[in-house]
Scaffold this motif. Structure first.
Motif, PDB file in Angstrom:
ATOM      1  N   ALA A  15      38.243  37.666  43.867  1.00  0.00           N
ATOM      2  CA  ALA A  15      37.586  38.503  42.856  1.00  0.00           C
ATOM      3  C   ALA A  15      36.148  38.035  42.601  1.00  0.00           C
ATOM      4  N   GLY A 282      41.003  40.623  38.439  1.00  0.00           N
ATOM      5  CA  GLY A 282      41.986  39.951  39.295  1.00  0.00           C
ATOM      6  C   GLY A 282      43.096  39.296  38.481  1.00  0.00           C
ATOM      7  N   ALA A 299      42.674  42.642  42.764  1.00  0.00           N
ATOM      8  CA  ALA A 299      41.490  41.832  42.444  1.00  0.00           C
ATOM      9  C   ALA A 299      40.245  42.494  43.051  1.00  0.00           C
TER      10      ALA A 299
END
Ligand code: RFL
Ligand code: PHB
Length: 393
Positions: A15, A282, A299
Motif C-alpha cells: 500500500a 490496506g 491494499a
C-alpha cells in the motif's frame, strides 16, 4: 529546521510503496517511513495472487515488467473435495484470470522504482506518533536513535494490521467490526516443483489445504491448523504427510522449506477509515482472512483511490475524492469481506468435530462444481470481475 513533504506515508508494504509511486507519477512529493530494514520487507513472504485488474495497475503505472516476465498467469483454480478435483474456469466464466506473483516481488519492484526516480523511502525508521490530524499534521519518527518530526499536508497510514495509523484514530471517531476465526494457516515456501499448474483449494475431512506456487520450482503450501499451534509442533515430515493426504497428492515431492509461519485468520473493518488529514489504506484499514486472496488487492485498490483523490485536491482544490474516500473503499472492502468469509467457511473445519457442517460444505461445493451460475459467482468474486473494483481495466 522542520522537514516538510506533501504526503507522509507510514509503512513500506504494497500500500505505502504503491501510493508513493502513484503520487510521484502525479507530480506529488511523499516520504515513506518504514520501521523494518529493506532486506526484511523484501523477504517477507505473504500473498501471491494479484487480480487481473491489480496486475494491469502495476503494468500501466510502469512497474509490471518483471511481473509479466516471471509471474504465472492462471485462467482458473481447482476446488477439491470428496477425493475429486473440479476446475473453476475463470476465463470461460468471466473472461478474466489472475496473476500469481509473490507480494515480496511486488514490494521489490516498487522499491526499485521509487529509488530509481529519487523517491524518499526511509527504512529502519519507526513512526511513534501522529499529531495535528485535524489541521496541520506532523509525524514523529525515530531514526538512528534520534526522534524527528516530519510535517505534511496529508498522512497515509499504510502501516498494516498493528500500526500507529489505526491507533491514531481518536476514540469514538470510528467503529470496528471484527470476527476472529478459530483456525489458522500454517504456510510454507518450499523448493519443490508445484504438483499442479493452478491453485488447489482442498476441503478435506481433516481440514483445509491450499496448493499455490511462486515459480516452476517453488511451491507455496498451506494447511489449516489450530489457532494455538506453533510451527514447532509441525516438523517437516508431519507437514508433508498432511499435505499429501489433504491435497490427495501422494507423490507430492518434499523440498527444502525456506520459510514457515503460522497466520491467524480474522476479519476486521474500521469505519470510517479517515479522520481529518489521516487516511488509512490496506491492512491498516481492513483485514481479510487469506482464503479469498484479497488482502494485497484491496491494499492496491485503496491507494489507487487515495492517490487520485489527493491529486484532485492539489490540482483543483476539490476535496470530493478525499471526502468520499472511506465510503468508496469500504464498499469494496465489505464485498471482499463477504467473499473471504464465504470461502473460509466453505473450506475449513474438522468433519469429526462437526459432521453436519461438513455435509453442508460438501453440498455447497458440489453445487458450485455443477452449477454454472454458482461457479460464475465464485469466479466473479475471486477475480473481482463485475464487482467494479478495477473499472473497465
Ligand atoms: P503490510 O504489508 O503489512 O505493510 C505495512 C508496513 O508498515 C510497516 N509499519 C511501520 N513502519 C513505520 N512505523 C511504524 N510504526 C510501523 N508499523 C508498521 C510494517 O513494517 C510494514 O512493512 O500492509 P499493506 O501494505 O496494507 O499490505 C497488505 C498485505 O500485506 C496483506 O493484505 C496481504 O499480504 C494479505 N494476503 C494476501 N493478499 C492477497 O491479495 N492475495 C493473497 O494471496 C494473500 N495471501 C496474505 C496471504 C497474507 C498472509 N499473511 C501472512 C498475513 C497469505 C498470507 C499467509
Ligand atoms: C499464496 O500463493 O500465497 C496464496 C494464494 C491464494 C490464497 C492465499 C495465498 O488464497
Amino acid at each position: 529546521m522542520l522537514e516538510r513533504t506533501q504526503v507522509g506515508i507510514v509503512g513500506a508494504g504494497p500500500a505505502g510503496l504503491m501510493l508513493s509511486h502513484l503520487l510521484h507519477l502525479a507530480g506529488i512529493e511523499s516520504v515513506v517511513l518504514e520501521r523494518r530494514s529493506r532486506k526484511y520487507v523484501e523477504s517477507r513472504v505473504r500473498a501471491g495472487v494479484l487480480e487481473d485488474g491489480a496486475a494491469e495497475m502495476l503494468r500501466s503505472s510502469g512497474v509490471g515488467e518483471r511481473m509479466d516476465r516471471e509471474g504465472l498467469v492462471h485462467g482458473g483454480i481447482y476446488l477439491q473435495f470428496g477425493g475429486e478435483r473440479h476446475r473453476i474456469d475463470f476465463m470461460d466464466l468471466v473472461g478474466r484470470g489472475i496473476m500469481v506473483y509473490g507480494q515480496q516481488e511486488v514490494v521489490k519492484d516498487l522499491i526499485e522504482a521509487r529509488l530509481a526516480t529519487g523517491g524518499d523511502v526511509r527504512f529502519e525508521t519507526e513512526v511513534r506518533r501522529l499529531d495535528g490530524l485535524g489541521g496541520e499534521p506532523s509525524i514523529s519518527y525515530l531514526h538512528d536513535g534520534v526522534e524527528r518530526l516530519l510535517a505534511c499536508d496529508f498522512v497515509a497510514g499504510c502501516d498494516g494490521a498493528h500500526g500507529v495509523g489505526r491507533m491514531s484514530l481518536p476514540a469514538g471517531s470510528h467503529a470496528a467490526y471484527e470476527r476472529v476465526y478459530p483456525h489458522a494457516w500454517l504456510g510454507i515456501l518450499a523448493r519443490t516443483p508445484p504438483a499442479s499448474e493452478e491453485l488447489i483449494y482442498a476441503r478435506h475431512e481433516r481440514g483445509f489445504a491450499l496448493h499455490s506456487m511462486r515459480s516452476p520450482d517453488m511451491s507455496r503450501l498451506y494447511l489449516q491448523v489450530d489457532g494455538a499451534d506453533d510451527p514447532g509442533s509441525w516438523p517437516p515430515n508431519r507437514i508433508w504427510d498432511e499435505l499429501r493426504l489433504r491435497l490427495n497428492e501422494p507423490t507430492l515431492q518434499e523440498g527444502e522449506i525456506v520459510e514457515i509461519g503460522v497466520t491467524e485468520m480474522r476479519s476486521l473493518v474500521l469505519e470510517p477509515i479517515q479522520y481529518g488529514k489521516l487516511f488509512l489504506a490496506g491492512d491498516a484499514a481492513h483485514i481479510v482472512p487469506p482464503t479469498g486472496a484479497k488482502g494485497m488487492n484491496l491494499a492496491l485498490a485503496d491507494v489507487r483511490a487515495l492517490a487520485a483523490a489527493v491529486a484532485k485536491w492539489y490540482m483543483s482544490g476539490s476535496s470530493d475524492g478525499l471526502d468520499g474516500y472511506s465510503e468508496n473503499c469500504l464498499q469494496r472492502a465489505w464485498r471482499a469481506q463477504h467473499f473471504s468469509a464465504f470461502m473460509t467457511s466453505l473450506l475449513h473445519g474438522d468433519a469429526a468435530k462437526d459432521p453436519f457442517e461438513h455435509k453442508l460444505q460438501l453440498a455447497n461445493l458440489t453445487y458450485i462444481a455443477r452449477s454454472r451460475a454458482a461457479a460464475t459467482a465464485l469466479a466473479e468474486n475471486y477475480t473481482s470481475a463485475a464487482t467494479g473494483v478495477w473499472g473497465s481495466s
